[in-house]
Enzyme design. Structure first.
Site, short mmCIF file in Angstrom:
data_model
loop_
_atom_site.label_atom_id
_atom_site.label_comp_id
_atom_site.label_asym_id
_atom_site.label_seq_id
_atom_site.Cartn_x
_atom_site.Cartn_y
_atom_site.Cartn_z
N ARG A 1 1.13 -4.30 -12.38
CA ARG A 1 2.12 -3.22 -12.36
C ARG A 1 3.53 -3.73 -12.62
O ARG A 1 4.00 -4.64 -11.95
CB ARG A 1 2.08 -2.60 -10.96
CG ARG A 1 2.18 -1.10 -10.94
CD ARG A 1 2.07 -0.61 -9.51
NE ARG A 1 0.69 -0.46 -9.06
CZ ARG A 1 0.34 -0.43 -7.77
NH1 ARG A 1 1.23 -0.57 -6.83
NH2 ARG A 1 -0.92 -0.27 -7.46
N ARG B 1 -5.90 -8.31 1.69
CA ARG B 1 -5.80 -6.91 2.06
C ARG B 1 -7.05 -6.15 1.62
O ARG B 1 -7.60 -5.35 2.37
CB ARG B 1 -4.55 -6.32 1.38
CG ARG B 1 -3.91 -5.17 2.10
CD ARG B 1 -2.40 -5.15 1.82
NE ARG B 1 -2.09 -4.95 0.41
CZ ARG B 1 -2.05 -3.75 -0.19
NH1 ARG B 1 -2.31 -2.66 0.48
NH2 ARG B 1 -1.75 -3.66 -1.47
N LYS C 1 -5.90 6.62 -4.81
CA LYS C 1 -5.99 7.73 -3.86
C LYS C 1 -4.75 8.63 -3.91
O LYS C 1 -4.85 9.85 -3.77
CB LYS C 1 -6.15 7.13 -2.46
CG LYS C 1 -6.15 8.08 -1.32
CD LYS C 1 -6.13 7.30 -0.02
CE LYS C 1 -4.84 6.50 0.10
NZ LYS C 1 -4.80 5.61 1.26
N ARG D 1 -10.28 3.93 9.66
CA ARG D 1 -10.42 2.65 8.97
C ARG D 1 -11.49 1.77 9.59
O ARG D 1 -11.88 0.77 9.01
CB ARG D 1 -9.09 1.88 9.03
CG ARG D 1 -8.07 2.53 8.16
CD ARG D 1 -7.02 1.55 7.73
NE ARG D 1 -6.13 2.23 6.82
CZ ARG D 1 -5.44 1.63 5.88
NH1 ARG D 1 -5.54 0.33 5.73
NH2 ARG D 1 -4.66 2.32 5.10
#
Ligand SMILES: [Zn+2]
Length: 218
Positions: free
Chosen positions: A128, A174, A14, A89
């Protein structure tokens, strides 16, 4: 351009898409996290309330968030489209936002769902790594994004940092919490005929082109 509500699970990309939209089409990027920090920094009446809530270790209520959004959106120049990031949300927030947007006559709206599956999101988030020296980013789970030599920066030869804040367990939690909360939000916008789904298992630039295309659809 249409105003955008991004529905984006963790690691859906995003941030990149928002940046490009901002640069190319002069979008105002409204992130709820930034709004809260800004309100506190300004010391407004709402800002003081936010500060108290956060200092008490609590979550900022939907009512306060809506009041902040109202304040921000009514101050935007009418020809400036916005991206709403991090809100709503939950279904309760979606309903409250809908009421607010009706009240302030915002009609040109699209909810963009960046659809990513959990496995792909995990590879993106957990693979990452970055160079502490020149800041170049890599991802060890993608052939095209791996460093040529394991753990060593292609550009400057420094040892790479494994910088992910998440481990597998916390990321999974999450991600799954996000999906659980946002499924009714997705349905909400679907029923209002405002939902556009974009698959994000592709290059960022292809995703961007798709988003641009759907923004100009009637
Ligand atoms: Zn480097």
């Amino acid at each position: 351009m249409k105003n955008i509500i991004f529905i984006a699970p963790p690691a859906a990309g995003k941030g990149t898409q928002s940046e490009w939209l901002k640069d190319k089409f002069n979008y105002e990027h409204i992130s709820t996290g930034d709004l809260l920090r800004q309100a506190i920094a300004e010391g407004s009446e709402l800002g003081k309330q936010v500060e108290d809530v956060i200092a008490g270790g609590n979550l900022v209520s939907d009512d306060i968030m809506i009041a902040l959004l109202k304040d921000t959106l009514t101050k935007l120049p009418t020809d400036k489209p916005f991206i709403l990031d991090g809100f709503p949300r939950t279904i309760k927030q979606a309903e409250a936002l809908n009421e607010l947007l009706n009240e302030i006559n915002v009609t040109d709206l699209v909810a963009i769902y960046l659809n990513i599956d959990e496995e792909e999101a995990m590879r993106r988030a957990l693979g990452r790594v970055s160079c502490p020296n020149c800041k170049k980013g890599y991802n060890i789970y993608y052939e095209a994004m791996k460093p040529k030599v394991e753990d060593i920066c292609d550009e400057c030869g420094s040892k790479l940092d494994r910088r992910s804040d998440d481990n597998e367990e916390s990321f999974k939690h999450r991600f799954e919490t996000y999906i659980e909360n946002s499924t009714p939000v997705i349905n909400f916008y679907q029923e209002k005929n405002l939902l556009k789904e974009v698959k994000v298992d592709r290059e960022s630039i292809e995703i961007f082109e798709d988003i641009v295309k759907l923004l100009s659809e009637e």
